[in-house]
Design a protein around this motif. Structure first.
Motif, PDB file in Angstrom:
ATOM      1  N   ASN A 276     -55.375 -22.431   4.147  1.00 41.23           N
ATOM      2  CA  ASN A 276     -55.622 -21.216   3.375  1.00 41.23           C
ATOM      3  C   ASN A 276     -55.713 -19.976   4.234  1.00 41.23           C
ATOM      4  N   ASP A 277     -56.084 -20.193   5.479  1.00 47.84           N
ATOM      5  CA  ASP A 277     -56.305 -19.045   6.341  1.00 47.84           C
ATOM      6  C   ASP A 277     -54.990 -18.400   6.742  1.00 47.84           C
ATOM      7  N   LYS A 278     -54.891 -17.105   6.493  1.00 45.89           N
ATOM      8  CA  LYS A 278     -53.635 -16.412   6.782  1.00 45.89           C
ATOM      9  C   LYS A 278     -53.264 -16.469   8.249  1.00 45.89           C
ATOM     10  N   ASN A 279     -54.261 -16.317   9.095  1.00 42.43           N
ATOM     11  CA  ASN A 279     -53.980 -16.266  10.533  1.00 42.43           C
ATOM     12  C   ASN A 279     -53.284 -17.523  10.975  1.00 42.43           C
ATOM     13  N   ILE A 280     -53.778 -18.624  10.451  1.00 43.53           N
ATOM     14  CA  ILE A 280     -53.225 -19.906  10.875  1.00 43.53           C
ATOM     15  C   ILE A 280     -51.798 -20.051  10.379  1.00 43.53           C
ATOM     16  N   ARG A 281     -51.552 -19.566   9.172  1.00 41.78           N
ATOM     17  CA  ARG A 281     -50.187 -19.664   8.677  1.00 41.78           C
ATOM     18  C   ARG A 281     -49.252 -18.795   9.504  1.00 41.78           C
ATOM     19  N   TYR A 282     -49.726 -17.630   9.855  1.00 36.39           N
ATOM     20  CA  TYR A 282     -48.914 -16.737  10.683  1.00 36.39           C
ATOM     21  C   TYR A 282     -48.556 -17.392  11.995  1.00 36.39           C
ATOM     22  N   VAL A 283     -49.574 -17.969  12.607  1.00 40.19           N
ATOM     23  CA  VAL A 283     -49.367 -18.612  13.906  1.00 40.19           C
ATOM     24  C   VAL A 283     -48.383 -19.772  13.778  1.00 40.19           C
ATOM     25  N   ALA A 284     -48.507 -20.514  12.655  1.00 35.86           N
ATOM     26  CA  ALA A 284     -47.608 -21.651  12.451  1.00 35.86           C
ATOM     27  C   ALA A 284     -46.181 -21.171  12.294  1.00 35.86           C
ATOM     28  N   LEU A 285     -45.989 -20.101  11.511  1.00 38.88           N
ATOM     29  CA  LEU A 285     -44.642 -19.600  11.306  1.00 38.88           C
ATOM     30  C   LEU A 285     -44.038 -19.124  12.618  1.00 38.88           C
ATOM     31  N   THR A 286     -44.849 -18.442  13.424  1.00 34.32           N
ATOM     32  CA  THR A 286     -44.315 -17.971  14.706  1.00 34.32           C
ATOM     33  C   THR A 286     -43.879 -19.133  15.581  1.00 34.32           C
ATOM     34  N   SER A 287     -44.714 -20.164  15.661  1.00 33.05           N
ATOM     35  CA  SER A 287     -44.353 -21.298  16.520  1.00 33.05           C
ATOM     36  C   SER A 287     -43.144 -22.033  15.993  1.00 33.05           C
ATOM     37  N   LEU A 288     -43.052 -22.173  14.655  1.00 40.89           N
ATOM     38  CA  LEU A 288     -41.901 -22.870  14.100  1.00 40.89           C
ATOM     39  C   LEU A 288     -40.626 -22.118  14.418  1.00 40.89           C
ATOM     40  N   LEU A 289     -40.732 -20.797  14.402  1.00 40.73           N
ATOM     41  CA  LEU A 289     -39.553 -20.002  14.734  1.00 40.73           C
ATOM     42  C   LEU A 289     -39.071 -20.326  16.145  1.00 40.73           C
ATOM     43  N   LYS A 290     -40.058 -20.539  17.033  1.00 36.69           N
ATOM     44  CA  LYS A 290     -39.654 -20.863  18.404  1.00 36.69           C
ATOM     45  C   LYS A 290     -39.037 -22.243  18.498  1.00 36.69           C
ATOM     46  N   THR A 291     -39.503 -23.162  17.675  1.00 35.97           N
ATOM     47  CA  THR A 291     -39.032 -24.540  17.839  1.00 35.97           C
ATOM     48  C   THR A 291     -37.827 -24.873  16.988  1.00 35.97           C
ATOM     49  N   VAL A 292     -37.458 -23.979  16.072  1.00 39.27           N
ATOM     50  CA  VAL A 292     -36.419 -24.354  15.121  1.00 39.27           C
ATOM     51  C   VAL A 292     -35.083 -24.590  15.811  1.00 39.27           C
ATOM     52  N   GLN A 293     -34.906 -23.944  16.966  1.00 36.31           N
ATOM     53  CA  GLN A 293     -33.645 -24.154  17.666  1.00 36.31           C
ATOM     54  C   GLN A 293     -33.516 -25.590  18.133  1.00 36.31           C
ATOM     55  N   THR A 294     -34.610 -26.109  18.670  1.00 37.48           N
ATOM     56  CA  THR A 294     -34.518 -27.436  19.277  1.00 37.48           C
ATOM     57  C   THR A 294     -34.775 -28.569  18.295  1.00 37.48           C
TER      58      THR A 294
END
Lengths: 154, 714
Positions: free
Chosen positions: B215-233
């Motif tokens: 539910n926490d927005k911060n955590i979702r933001y952080v997750a989206l940022t990290s996924l963006l980094k990993t989506v290539q691999t």
């Protein structure tokens, strides 16, 4: 590494500024202006992280004060939130139920506490007790008014 | 040797020196003592000596011989030694030194110790002063994790040593508070960066997935940022969380929406394109203006790459233009026009839809520009009501002209748009019958204040008066434009009803370099004055009366679209012969020339070359000849090169061959495409030269081809 730490009120008045990297005066003023504006317009329920130029801005509001820092890309934002919280706890421990007025009138003590906790943009002391003890020792070294007046300067 | 003097004493001694020379003398004496002490491998006093060396370094004297000693100190077990050793490393070393490498390796050996410390931190009991919400010393934990990340990057052994502890931290850390999540976040980043095993990576992505549902927005933001980094691999793993990510598009928070949008674009692929596009279009409708430009560009790119059908592609573009038309980037208008031109069978449908959109709203400039261009081109289809895809509307010529004139006078139209509509009106003069009305409009704008419009109008007027005989030729349908960008041909094939894109996979054929030397050989041998080297057909520059944009498009357009055969190989992808070779539907060339019979151009020594003909539409002056070379001998013919030359009145272009090996016994053939421009409709003649290697010996042959069927050049 943290690049800077700013504390400002809801009206945008700066209460504390700590720079961990060298900036010119003009740059500092510009950064303060930009970051303050950006953070103050955010709606209350929004995410605590922003992207600004090449830095991540992490901010948290405690009562009437905004605690805001600028991080590099490799830093952990969630941990920085914890870091801000720890700083507030240290202030609280020292001042006893700290409020904005305490920070306004004793800003030099706030700086001292920050310096015990963070050096060069990185956390240097993770123990709350240690920081409290150092502050106590330093405070005990400070002279009383009488001693101050009587002691020769050189 | 007596014990070396203490650091404090040295400092005191040096400070008593009264001149620079005295100081230098003292320092040199001490340096010599230190050096001999190092040579003796003295463990007891090494720490003291290095400390003295550091002091001397601070005064400005060379101290490089101490670097190796620092390494030894770091490796020592004593804390005092280690302390001075690290200090020395920090002061004396930089990336250029070789000792630096040794030191890095030394630190790497610390990994098991680090792992042990981390383990203790997690398992140990409660320590009140370091505690944050039940987790002991998270700052230290994160620091250790960060160090492990740096050490494990690119290093298999260290990574292996860390696997267990990372898994343990990931599973045992409590996630109810932000602290726990902070540690998990750092763990995920570490797992992604080191050479971890796949099980661990999956664990990391799952953690990120769990973050997304938090539910926490911060955590979702952080997750989206990290996924963006990993989506290539780890593309597949991230795909699993696609629906959650798409939901984040609807979040109220601006930062989260932006991240979700970027991630969605990264996740689009051929399978999920329809669903994703629906969501993205919905997002485009409702998002802030700052996002619209980026979103629109992203949608165009995704649609271009993965469109399942042409109709869908055009529908999507229409939708974007109507919803976010004014935010679309400027360069998308020519791209769209090119796309529309290429989907030949959809012309009627496209123009009808665009016309309807224009009736509704003329404020969005890109939409209006594309629409007026299309109406100018395909107005005749619109009026004749030929649309098969949907209910054809009844539109009269006058209504169409009304709309276009409306654009010209409207205050909402930008000058560029006005230019587009004037040109469109002009083009309709060859497609519609109400020429008088058009003449009137054009002559009115001959005195327009806008210089661009005035120029156009005046030139079009001239077209009506003096050059009326040229008008039909000038204003006829645009030929198919080939993109000079890299995915030109590939894109066309893919949108053609899901044909197998592997045929056309950017197998960049060796850029056909007809080196000038080879051509000159041909010339020498042929000796005639009437042959010209193989050159690229230049577009006969149409007079400047064509609209500005049209000229630009024409400028890009090369009728043949192939690389120049000059020695500098051009970047433009040549039209691979595979397109013509074997594909049943040839979207690029209307086969009007179905009636031209193929001919055998050459048949000697077991090699037979057949010519088959097509006519390039819309330019009937270009004959497209495909040669098929087959080999009936028992040995393969390798390094097969086919060259051709034509008389001066023609222009010829040779595209890349399918291969340069002609397999034996007619097992396969080499195909190559030749395009011949024959503006004067003269009889086609050609001289051909073949070179190949057969049974180990090179063979060369020349021949003249005269038996072209009359239909091929008339």
């Amino acid at each position: 590494m943290m690049r800077f730490l700013l504390l400002f009120s809801r009206q945008g008045k700066l209460r504390l500024q700590k720079w961990f990297m060298a900036f010119s005066d003009r740059d500092k003023k510009k950064i303060i202006r930009d970051v303050t504006q950006m953070v103050l317009v955010r709606p209350p329920k929004s995410c605590n992280f922003l992207q600004w130029r090449d830095l991540k801005i992490v901010y948290r509001r405690y009562a009437s004060l905004y605690f805001c820092c600028g991080l590099e890309q490799g830093d952990n934002e969630l941990l920085t939130l914890e870091l801000l919280h720890r700083y507030v706890e240290l202030l609280d421990q020292y001042f006893g139920n700290v409020c904005e007025l305490d920070i306004i009138f004793n800003f030099e003590k706030a700086y001292f506490i920050l310096d015990e906790f963070i050096i060069g943009g990185e956390v240097q002391e993770t123990s709350k007790a240690s920081v409290a003890k150092s502050m106590e020792e330093a405070d005990s070294l400070q002279e009383t008014m009488e001693e101050y007046l009587n002691k020769p300067t050189y | 040797m007596p014990a070396p003097i203490r650091l404090r004493e040295l400092i005191r001694t040096i400070r008593t020196a009264r001149t620079q020379a005295e100081e230098r003398e003292m320092i040199q004496k001490e340096c010599a003592a230190i050096r001999s002490s190092f040579r003796e491998e003295d463990n007891t006093y090494r720490c003291r000596n290095v400390a003295k060396l550091l002091y001397m370094h601070m005064l400005g004297y060379p101290a490089h011989f101490g670097q190796l000693e620092c390494l030894k100190l770091i490796a020592s077990q004593k804390f005092t030694d280690k302390r001075i050793g690290y200090l020395g490393a920090m002061l004396l070393l930089d990336e250029r030194q070789d000792v630096h490498l040794l030191m890095t390796n030394c630190i790497k050996k610390l990994v098991p110790q680090l792992v042990r410390i981390l383990k203790n931190l997690i398992m140990s009991g409660y320590s009140p002063e370091h505690d944050v919400s039940g987790i002991s010393d998270p700052f230290l934990q994160v620091r250790i994790l960060r160090l492990l990340r740096i050490l494990g990057k690119g290093d298999d052994d260290s990574s292996e040593a860390m696997n267990d502890i990372l898994a343990q931290v990931a599973t045992n850390t409590e996630t109810s508070k932000n602290v726990g999540n902070a540690i998990l976040y750092e763990t995920v980043l570490t797992i992604m960066d080191i050479k971890s095993e796949s099980g661990l990576r999956v664990l990391a992505i799952n953690i990120l997935g769990r973050f997304l549902l938090n539910n926490d927005k911060n955590i979702r933001y952080v997750a989206l940022t990290s996924l963006l980094k990993t989506v290539q691999t780890d593309h597949n793993a991230v795909q699993r969380h696609r629906s959650t990510i798409v939901d984040c598009l609807k979040d109220l928070d601006v930062s989260i929406k932006r991240r979700a949008m970027e991630l969605s674009f990264a996740l689009v692929n051929g399978n999920n394109i329809r669903g994703m596009m629906k969501e993205l279009l919905y997002f485009l409708d409702s998002c802030d203006p700052d996002f619209k430009a980026d979103c629109a560009s992203g949608i165009f790119l995704a649609a271009e790459k993965y469109a399942p059908s042409k109709r869908w592609h055009i529908d999507t573009i229409m939708r974007v233009l109507t919803t976010a038309g004014s935010y679309v980037r400027d360069d998308s208008v020519p791209n769209l026009i090119q796309l529309i031109t290429n989907s030949v069978e959809m012309h009627a449908y496209t123009v009808q839809r665009l016309y309807k959109a224009l009736l509704d709203d003329i404020s969005q400039q890109p939409l209006v520009q594309v629409a007026s261009w299309c109406i100018g081109e395909y107005g005749d289809l619109l009026v004749s009501g030929q649309c098969e895809e949907e209910e054809p509307i009844q539109v009269s010529e006058d209504e169409v002209l009304d709309v276009l004139e409306g654009l010209l006078v409207s205050n909402l139209s930008a000058p560029v748009t006005r230019g587009y509509s004037l040109t469109a009106i002009m083009k309709l003069s060859t497609r519609f019958s109400s020429v008088n009305r058009i003449k009137k409009v054009v002559s009115i704008y001959g005195s327009s204040i806008d210089v661009e419009l005035q120029q156009r109008a005046v030139e079009y007027n001239a077209l009506f008066k003096k050059y009326d005989h040229m008008r039909p030729a000038l204003l006829e349908r645009m030929p198919i434009m080939e993109k000079t960008a890299t995915n030109g041909p590939a894109e066309i094939v893919q949108t053609n009803g899901e044909t197998d894109s592997t045929i056309l996979d950017t197998k960049h054929l060796p850029s056909i370099i007809q080196p000038a030397s080879q051509v000159n050989d041909l010339l020498d041998l042929l000796g005639g004055n009437d042959v010209v080297p193989v050159i690229q057909t230049a577009v006969p520059t149409k007079p400047a009366s064509a609209g500005g944009e049209l000229l630009d498009l024409l400028g890009d357009l090369s009728l043949t679209g192939g690389p120049t055969p000059t020695p500098a190989p051009s970047v433009t992808l040549s039209q691979p012969p595979f397109l013509l070779d074997g594909l049943a539907s040839q979207p690029l060339f209307n086969d009007i020339a179905a009636g031209i019979p193929p001919m055998t151009a050459y048949n000697k020594n077991g090699i037979k070359i057949e010519f088959t003909f097509e006519r390039a539409n819309p330019n009937p002056n270009i004959a497209v000849i495909t040669i098929h070379a087959t080999n009936s001998t028992e040995a393969d013919m390798t390094e097969f090169v086919f060259q051709a030359a034509v008389p001066k009145t023609f222009q010829l272009q040779l595209l890349s061959p399918s291969s340069n090996v002609v397999p034996a016994l007619n097992q396969g053939s080499v195909t190559q495409v030749i395009r011949v421009l024959n503006p004067q409709k003269q009889q086609l003649r050609m001289r051909v030269k073949l070179t190949y290697t057969h049974k180990g010996s090179p063979v060369q042959d020349l021949a003249e081809v005269n038996n072209f069927p009359p239909q091929s050049w008339q």
